[in-house]
Design a protein around this motif. Structure first.
Motif, short mmCIF file in Angstrom:
data_model
loop_
_atom_site.label_atom_id
_atom_site.label_comp_id
_atom_site.label_asym_id
_atom_site.label_seq_id
_atom_site.Cartn_x
_atom_site.Cartn_y
_atom_site.Cartn_z
N HIS A 120 9.21 41.60 82.17
CA HIS A 120 9.56 40.88 83.38
C HIS A 120 11.05 40.52 83.34
O HIS A 120 11.42 39.44 82.87
N PRO A 121 11.94 41.41 83.78
CA PRO A 121 13.35 41.04 83.89
C PRO A 121 13.55 40.14 85.10
O PRO A 121 12.96 40.38 86.15
N ILE A 122 14.34 39.10 84.95
CA ILE A 122 14.51 38.18 86.06
C ILE A 122 16.00 37.98 86.39
O ILE A 122 16.87 38.16 85.53
N THR A 123 16.24 37.63 87.64
CA THR A 123 17.58 37.24 88.09
C THR A 123 17.57 35.73 88.30
O THR A 123 16.72 35.19 89.01
N LEU A 124 18.51 35.06 87.67
CA LEU A 124 18.57 33.61 87.77
C LEU A 124 19.15 33.19 89.12
O LEU A 124 19.93 33.91 89.75
N THR A 125 18.79 31.99 89.56
CA THR A 125 19.25 31.44 90.83
C THR A 125 20.77 31.40 90.89
O THR A 125 21.44 31.03 89.93
N GLY A 126 21.31 31.83 92.03
CA GLY A 126 22.75 31.82 92.24
C GLY A 126 23.45 33.10 91.86
O GLY A 126 24.65 33.24 92.07
N LEU A 127 22.69 34.07 91.31
CA LEU A 127 23.26 35.33 90.86
C LEU A 127 22.60 36.50 91.58
O LEU A 127 21.51 36.38 92.14
N GLY A 128 23.29 37.65 91.56
CA GLY A 128 22.71 38.86 92.14
C GLY A 128 22.25 38.65 93.57
O GLY A 128 23.00 38.13 94.41
N ASP A 129 21.00 39.03 93.84
CA ASP A 129 20.47 38.89 95.20
C ASP A 129 20.07 37.45 95.53
O ASP A 129 19.57 37.19 96.62
N LYS A 130 20.32 36.53 94.58
CA LYS A 130 20.05 35.12 94.82
C LYS A 130 21.35 34.32 94.97
O LYS A 130 21.36 33.11 94.79
N GLN A 131 22.43 35.02 95.30
CA GLN A 131 23.70 34.35 95.52
C GLN A 131 23.59 33.37 96.69
O GLN A 131 22.81 33.57 97.62
N GLY A 132 24.41 32.33 96.63
CA GLY A 132 24.46 31.37 97.72
C GLY A 132 23.49 30.23 97.58
O GLY A 132 23.51 29.30 98.40
N VAL A 133 22.64 30.26 96.57
CA VAL A 133 21.69 29.18 96.32
C VAL A 133 22.27 28.29 95.21
O VAL A 133 22.61 28.78 94.14
N PRO A 134 22.43 26.98 95.46
CA PRO A 134 23.01 26.10 94.43
C PRO A 134 22.17 26.13 93.15
O PRO A 134 20.94 26.19 93.20
N ALA A 135 22.85 26.09 92.02
CA ALA A 135 22.14 26.17 90.74
C ALA A 135 22.88 25.40 89.66
O ALA A 135 24.10 25.52 89.53
N GLY A 136 22.13 24.60 88.91
CA GLY A 136 22.62 23.99 87.69
C GLY A 136 21.86 24.59 86.52
O GLY A 136 20.98 25.45 86.70
N GLN A 137 22.19 24.14 85.33
CA GLN A 137 21.54 24.72 84.15
C GLN A 137 20.03 24.51 84.16
O GLN A 137 19.27 25.42 83.82
N GLN A 138 19.59 23.33 84.56
CA GLN A 138 18.15 23.08 84.58
C GLN A 138 17.44 23.91 85.65
O GLN A 138 16.25 24.20 85.52
N THR A 139 18.18 24.33 86.69
CA THR A 139 17.62 25.28 87.66
C THR A 139 17.24 26.57 86.94
O THR A 139 16.17 27.15 87.17
N HIS A 140 18.11 27.01 86.04
CA HIS A 140 17.85 28.26 85.33
C HIS A 140 16.71 28.10 84.33
O HIS A 140 15.93 29.04 84.13
N VAL A 141 16.59 26.94 83.72
CA VAL A 141 15.44 26.70 82.84
C VAL A 141 14.15 26.80 83.66
O VAL A 141 13.18 27.46 83.24
#
Length: 233
Positions: A32-53
């Motif tokens: 399951h490869p994943i794209t973290l919030t705020g990157l790639g096709d998820k650009q424009g969504v605010p993200a902090g470190q805990q968002t990525h956790v």
């Protein structure tokens, strides 16, 4: 067989694992490869470190994954290390691919080689984002021109808050079953935090004779190491 959740480092998305995933699936594993919030096709969504956790934990829980091997490359070792302790007995092993590791109360920026202030200034000068690397930055990392072009072409600005927010650990990271992959072209020795963790009986060190992006430079070899890491669990 194991189930791998694969998280690439700064600027990258799930596509970074395109040559690793088929190798793992051919060996009978889930991937399951994943794209973290705020990157790639998820650009424009605010993200902090805990968002990525939460992104990582949510992937595990949403698909009800078991025997999970969490794989974190570069920056992603920080959220992956925190997610590992939050998924409980679903976890089989953590694999850190030439990555940073979370330090309770510390951030990616606090361990930056030029000092925290330098990275924070760079982020501030770029509208709150860490700008992607240029082709010249990939020199000496075991990558061909096509591989560099692929990385540069797919990279997106990295949300700065994910780099400056502190990590939060509820238990010593050394208690988790872990493999650390050191890519030797990026430096022969792990950093001090990793070196200390490698004294734990639960941690193992594996070296690769390649650069910081082995999913591009040596994907088959990396998949083999991930396969063997799961067998240790």
């Amino acid at each position: 067989m194991a189930t791998y959740v694969l998280v690439a480092g700064a600027w990258l998305g799930s596509w970074a694992w395109d040559e690793v995933v088929p190798e793992l699936r051919a060996a009978g594993h889930g991937a399951h490869p994943i794209t973290l919030t705020g990157l790639g096709d998820k650009q424009g969504v605010p993200a902090g470190q805990q968002t990525h956790v939460r992104d990582i934990v949510d992937e595990v829980e949403r698909h009800d994954l078991r025997d999970v091997v969490l794989v974190g490359h570069s920056y992603a070792g920080i959220p992956v290390g925190q997610a590992a302790e939050r998924i409980g007995d679903r976890l089989a092993r953590v694999v850190f691919v030439d990555s940073e590791v979370p330090v309770d109360g510390g951030s990616f920026a606090s361990g930056w080689w030029q000092g925290r202030a330098a990275l924070e200034a760079l982020i501030a000068d770029n509208g709150g984002f860490w700008p992607p690397l240029t082709p010249d930055d990939y020199e000496g990392q075991g990558l061909g021109d096509e591989q560099v072009a692929r990385i540069v072409g797919g990279s997106t600005p990295h949300p700065g808050a994910t780099l400056t927010e502190p990590a939060a650990l509820s238990r010593p990271l050394g208690e988790l079953p872990a493999t650390y992959i050191k890519c030797l072209l990026d430096g022969p020795e792990p950093n001090d935090d990793v070196t200390e963790l490698l004294t734990s009986e639960h941690w193992r060190l594996v070296e690769m004779d390649t650069g910081h992006w082995p999913m591009f430079s040596q994907p088959r070899e990396l998949a083999g190491i991930l396969h063997r890491a799961a067998a240790r669990s």
